[in-house]
Design a protein around this motif. Structure first.
Motif, PDB file in Angstrom:
ATOM      1  N   TYR A 185       1.451  -2.333  -6.367  1.00 46.38           N
ATOM      2  CA  TYR A 185       1.096  -2.903  -5.055  1.00 46.38           C
ATOM      3  C   TYR A 185       1.769  -4.269  -4.870  1.00 46.38           C
ATOM      4  O   TYR A 185       2.402  -4.538  -3.840  1.00 46.38           O
ATOM      5  CB  TYR A 185      -0.422  -3.043  -4.907  1.00 46.38           C
ATOM      6  CG  TYR A 185      -0.775  -4.002  -3.814  1.00 46.38           C
ATOM      7  CD1 TYR A 185      -0.596  -3.657  -2.482  1.00 46.38           C
ATOM      8  CD2 TYR A 185      -1.195  -5.303  -4.106  1.00 46.38           C
ATOM      9  CE1 TYR A 185      -0.842  -4.556  -1.468  1.00 46.38           C
ATOM     10  CE2 TYR A 185      -1.441  -6.203  -3.101  1.00 46.38           C
ATOM     11  CZ  TYR A 185      -1.272  -5.836  -1.789  1.00 46.38           C
ATOM     12  OH  TYR A 185      -1.504  -6.740  -0.791  1.00 46.38           O
ATOM     13  N   HIS A 186       1.630  -5.115  -5.890  1.00 47.80           N
ATOM     14  CA  HIS A 186       2.199  -6.454  -5.780  1.00 47.80           C
ATOM     15  C   HIS A 186       3.732  -6.416  -5.755  1.00 47.80           C
ATOM     16  O   HIS A 186       4.362  -7.272  -5.129  1.00 47.80           O
ATOM     17  CB  HIS A 186       1.693  -7.338  -6.923  1.00 47.80           C
ATOM     18  CG  HIS A 186       0.256  -7.724  -6.749  1.00 47.80           C
ATOM     19  ND1 HIS A 186      -0.761  -7.187  -7.515  1.00 47.80           N
ATOM     20  CD2 HIS A 186      -0.344  -8.558  -5.880  1.00 47.80           C
ATOM     21  CE1 HIS A 186      -1.916  -7.691  -7.118  1.00 47.80           C
ATOM     22  NE2 HIS A 186      -1.691  -8.528  -6.135  1.00 47.80           N
ATOM     23  N   ALA A 187       4.308  -5.412  -6.437  1.00 49.05           N
ATOM     24  CA  ALA A 187       5.768  -5.265  -6.413  1.00 49.05           C
ATOM     25  C   ALA A 187       6.228  -4.919  -4.993  1.00 49.05           C
ATOM     26  O   ALA A 187       7.224  -5.468  -4.501  1.00 49.05           O
ATOM     27  CB  ALA A 187       6.209  -4.187  -7.395  1.00 49.05           C
ATOM     28  N   GLY A 188       5.506  -4.026  -4.334  1.00 48.29           N
ATOM     29  CA  GLY A 188       5.843  -3.653  -2.957  1.00 48.29           C
ATOM     30  C   GLY A 188       5.697  -4.823  -2.006  1.00 48.29           C
ATOM     31  O   GLY A 188       6.545  -5.060  -1.144  1.00 48.29           O
ATOM     32  N   TYR A 189       4.627  -5.559  -2.180  1.00 56.14           N
ATOM     33  CA  TYR A 189       4.381  -6.748  -1.357  1.00 56.14           C
ATOM     34  C   TYR A 189       5.497  -7.770  -1.589  1.00 56.14           C
ATOM     35  O   TYR A 189       6.092  -8.300  -0.646  1.00 56.14           O
ATOM     36  CB  TYR A 189       3.023  -7.334  -1.744  1.00 56.14           C
ATOM     37  CG  TYR A 189       2.650  -8.611  -1.043  1.00 56.14           C
ATOM     38  CD1 TYR A 189       1.782  -8.594   0.057  1.00 56.14           C
ATOM     39  CD2 TYR A 189       3.122  -9.852  -1.478  1.00 56.14           C
ATOM     40  CE1 TYR A 189       1.424  -9.768   0.691  1.00 56.14           C
ATOM     41  CE2 TYR A 189       2.775 -11.023  -0.847  1.00 56.14           C
ATOM     42  CZ  TYR A 189       1.916 -10.982   0.233  1.00 56.14           C
ATOM     43  OH  TYR A 189       1.565 -12.151   0.856  1.00 56.14           O
ATOM     44  N   GLY A 190       5.796  -8.028  -2.869  1.00 63.61           N
ATOM     45  CA  GLY A 190       6.800  -9.027  -3.226  1.00 63.61           C
ATOM     46  C   GLY A 190       8.197  -8.633  -2.783  1.00 63.61           C
ATOM     47  O   GLY A 190       8.985  -9.481  -2.361  1.00 63.61           O
ATOM     48  N   TYR A 191       8.499  -7.332  -2.874  1.00 65.44           N
ATOM     49  CA  TYR A 191       9.814  -6.853  -2.449  1.00 65.44           C
ATOM     50  C   TYR A 191      10.026  -7.147  -0.970  1.00 65.44           C
ATOM     51  O   TYR A 191      11.070  -7.675  -0.572  1.00 65.44           O
ATOM     52  CB  TYR A 191       9.937  -5.356  -2.725  1.00 65.44           C
ATOM     53  CG  TYR A 191      11.176  -4.732  -2.123  1.00 65.44           C
ATOM     54  CD1 TYR A 191      12.414  -4.879  -2.732  1.00 65.44           C
ATOM     55  CD2 TYR A 191      11.104  -4.015  -0.933  1.00 65.44           C
ATOM     56  CE1 TYR A 191      13.552  -4.326  -2.171  1.00 65.44           C
ATOM     57  CE2 TYR A 191      12.230  -3.461  -0.360  1.00 65.44           C
ATOM     58  CZ  TYR A 191      13.455  -3.614  -0.984  1.00 65.44           C
ATOM     59  OH  TYR A 191      14.572  -3.068  -0.418  1.00 65.44           O
ATOM     60  N   HIS A 249       0.826  -1.207   0.000  1.00 64.55           N
ATOM     61  CA  HIS A 249       0.000   0.000   0.000  1.00 64.55           C
ATOM     62  C   HIS A 249       0.865   1.264   0.000  1.00 64.55           C
ATOM     63  O   HIS A 249       0.543   2.245  -0.668  1.00 64.55           O
ATOM     64  CB  HIS A 249      -0.937  -0.001   1.219  1.00 64.55           C
ATOM     65  CG  HIS A 249      -1.913  -1.128   1.201  1.00 64.55           C
ATOM     66  ND1 HIS A 249      -2.493  -1.644   2.341  1.00 64.55           N
ATOM     67  CD2 HIS A 249      -2.403  -1.867   0.185  1.00 64.55           C
ATOM     68  CE1 HIS A 249      -3.296  -2.646   2.011  1.00 64.55           C
ATOM     69  NE2 HIS A 249      -3.256  -2.794   0.717  1.00 64.55           N
ATOM     70  N   ARG A 250       1.971   1.215   0.739  1.00 54.47           N
ATOM     71  CA  ARG A 250       2.888   2.367   0.756  1.00 54.47           C
ATOM     72  C   ARG A 250       3.438   2.625  -0.640  1.00 54.47           C
ATOM     73  O   ARG A 250       3.529   3.761  -1.083  1.00 54.47           O
ATOM     74  CB  ARG A 250       4.055   2.103   1.725  1.00 54.47           C
ATOM     75  CG  ARG A 250       3.817   2.619   3.135  1.00 54.47           C
ATOM     76  CD  ARG A 250       5.114   2.665   3.934  1.00 54.47           C
ATOM     77  NE  ARG A 250       5.729   1.366   4.074  1.00 54.47           N
ATOM     78  CZ  ARG A 250       5.423   0.503   5.034  1.00 54.47           C
ATOM     79  NH1 ARG A 250       4.500   0.808   5.935  1.00 54.47           N
ATOM     80  NH2 ARG A 250       6.024  -0.665   5.112  1.00 54.47           N
ATOM     81  N   TRP A 251       3.804   1.555  -1.324  1.00 56.70           N
ATOM     82  CA  TRP A 251       4.334   1.705  -2.686  1.00 56.70           C
ATOM     83  C   TRP A 251       3.282   2.310  -3.606  1.00 56.70           C
ATOM     84  O   TRP A 251       3.593   3.142  -4.460  1.00 56.70           O
ATOM     85  CB  TRP A 251       4.787   0.334  -3.223  1.00 56.70           C
ATOM     86  CG  TRP A 251       6.139  -0.081  -2.762  1.00 56.70           C
ATOM     87  CD1 TRP A 251       6.655   0.052  -1.505  1.00 56.70           C
ATOM     88  CD2 TRP A 251       7.157  -0.710  -3.553  1.00 56.70           C
ATOM     89  NE1 TRP A 251       7.923  -0.465  -1.455  1.00 56.70           N
ATOM     90  CE2 TRP A 251       8.263  -0.940  -2.695  1.00 56.70           C
ATOM     91  CE3 TRP A 251       7.243  -1.113  -4.874  1.00 56.70           C
ATOM     92  CZ2 TRP A 251       9.439  -1.555  -3.132  1.00 56.70           C
ATOM     93  CZ3 TRP A 251       8.418  -1.730  -5.319  1.00 56.70           C
ATOM     94  CH2 TRP A 251       9.490  -1.933  -4.452  1.00 56.70           C
ATOM     95  N   VAL A 252       2.032   1.889  -3.434  1.00 58.82           N
ATOM     96  CA  VAL A 252       0.956   2.422  -4.282  1.00 58.82           C
ATOM     97  C   VAL A 252       0.779   3.912  -4.035  1.00 58.82           C
ATOM     98  O   VAL A 252       0.661   4.698  -4.980  1.00 58.82           O
ATOM     99  CB  VAL A 252      -0.369   1.664  -4.022  1.00 58.82           C
ATOM    100  CG1 VAL A 252      -1.537   2.400  -4.651  1.00 58.82           C
ATOM    101  CG2 VAL A 252      -0.290   0.250  -4.580  1.00 58.82           C
ATOM    102  N   VAL A 253       0.776   4.304  -2.770  1.00 57.91           N
ATOM    103  CA  VAL A 253       0.590   5.722  -2.454  1.00 57.91           C
ATOM    104  C   VAL A 253       1.761   6.545  -2.998  1.00 57.91           C
ATOM    105  O   VAL A 253       1.561   7.646  -3.536  1.00 57.91           O
ATOM    106  CB  VAL A 253       0.428   5.931  -0.923  1.00 57.91           C
ATOM    107  CG1 VAL A 253       0.428   7.401  -0.572  1.00 57.91           C
ATOM    108  CG2 VAL A 253      -0.854   5.282  -0.452  1.00 57.91           C
ATOM    109  N   PHE A 254       2.968   6.005  -2.919  1.00 55.47           N
ATOM    110  CA  PHE A 254       4.130   6.711  -3.453  1.00 55.47           C
ATOM    111  C   PHE A 254       3.999   6.860  -4.977  1.00 55.47           C
ATOM    112  O   PHE A 254       4.215   7.947  -5.530  1.00 55.47           O
ATOM    113  CB  PHE A 254       5.421   5.965  -3.097  1.00 55.47           C
ATOM    114  CG  PHE A 254       6.663   6.645  -3.615  1.00 55.47           C
ATOM    115  CD1 PHE A 254       7.081   7.851  -3.070  1.00 55.47           C
ATOM    116  CD2 PHE A 254       7.401   6.090  -4.648  1.00 55.47           C
ATOM    117  CE1 PHE A 254       8.216   8.491  -3.542  1.00 55.47           C
ATOM    118  CE2 PHE A 254       8.541   6.718  -5.133  1.00 55.47           C
ATOM    119  CZ  PHE A 254       8.948   7.924  -4.578  1.00 55.47           C
TER     120      PHE A 254
END
Lengths: 152, 66
Positions: free
Chosen positions: A133-139, A74-79
């Motif tokens: 979103y999935h990239a942030g989760y996966g990272y 979610h943080r990645w999405v907001v960024f």
């Protein structure tokens, strides 16, 4: 381990993780399908991507580690959304077809640079944010596994 | 945050999956806590402490204790 009734199995406890990975695969597959206009399996894959996103928000029975992975996504999405909005703001400001851009340019001739059109495809933006979103989760998931001796 | 979860689990000869079952979390969560990559929520920390019949500060070390 003694028998304990109503105890959930590992499979039940980790169902949310599986939904998100399924959603990740669907959202990555969705982008080329959308860009190349492939319509056949689009609906099903779109549904899978939405399911992955919903799994990240409907976390009632998921554990707090799963929630922390989702929070990173979610943080990645907001960024990414902030960057997107800032880029839109910049384009808007320097597009002489908009009132503020026209005023800034000091020109009496209104000629749009056409940059705003890039930002009108909300569906594409949604797909890209889903991938982010999935990239942030996966990272975060991968980072947590570096150096760990996880049992399988 | 450093913790003794892996040692305590090994003393009882439990697998990560077995500990996860006792705590009602996923095995991935147990692994992340053991390696210090994830700090458990307060309710989960209490569950862990109760399971091992210890105090939270005897299991988790935030580096601030004397």
């Amino acid at each position: 381990m003694p028998y304990r009734p109503y105890t959930s199995s590992e499979s039940q406890r980790s169902y949310a993780y599986k939904y998100v990975w399924f959603g990740a695969a669907c959202s990555v597959a969705l982008l080329p399908l959308y860009l190349f206009g492939v319509r056949g399996p689009y609906g099903l894959i779109f549904g899978g991507a939405v399911g992955g996103l919903l799994a990240s928000t409907l976390t009632g029975r998921a554990d707090d580690y799963f929630r922390s992975l989702c929070a990173n996504g979610h943080r990645w999405v907001v960024f990414a959304l902030s960057l997107y909005m800032f880029a839109g703001f910049t384009l808007y400001l320097f597009d002489v077809a908009t009132p503020s851009g026209h005023d800034l340019s000091g020109s009496s001739e209104a000629a749009s640079v056409g940059g705003m059109a890039l930002f009108f495809d909300g569906h594409l933006v949604g797909i890209i944010l889903t991938i982010v979103y999935h990239a942030g989760y996966g990272y975060q998931w991968l980072r947590d596994r570096v150096g760990s001796d996880e049992e399988t | 945050m450093k913790n003794r979860l892996k040692v305590l689990r090994a003393e009882r000869d439990w697998s990560q999956a077995e500990l996860a079952g006792r705590l009602d979390v996923s095995r991935q969560a147990v692994n992340a806590i053991e390696t210090g990559k994830h700090d458990p929520s307060l309710p989960l920390a209490f569950r862990i402490a109760r399971l091992f019949d210890m105090r939270i500060e005897d299991i988790f070390d935030d580096g601030e204790s004397a």
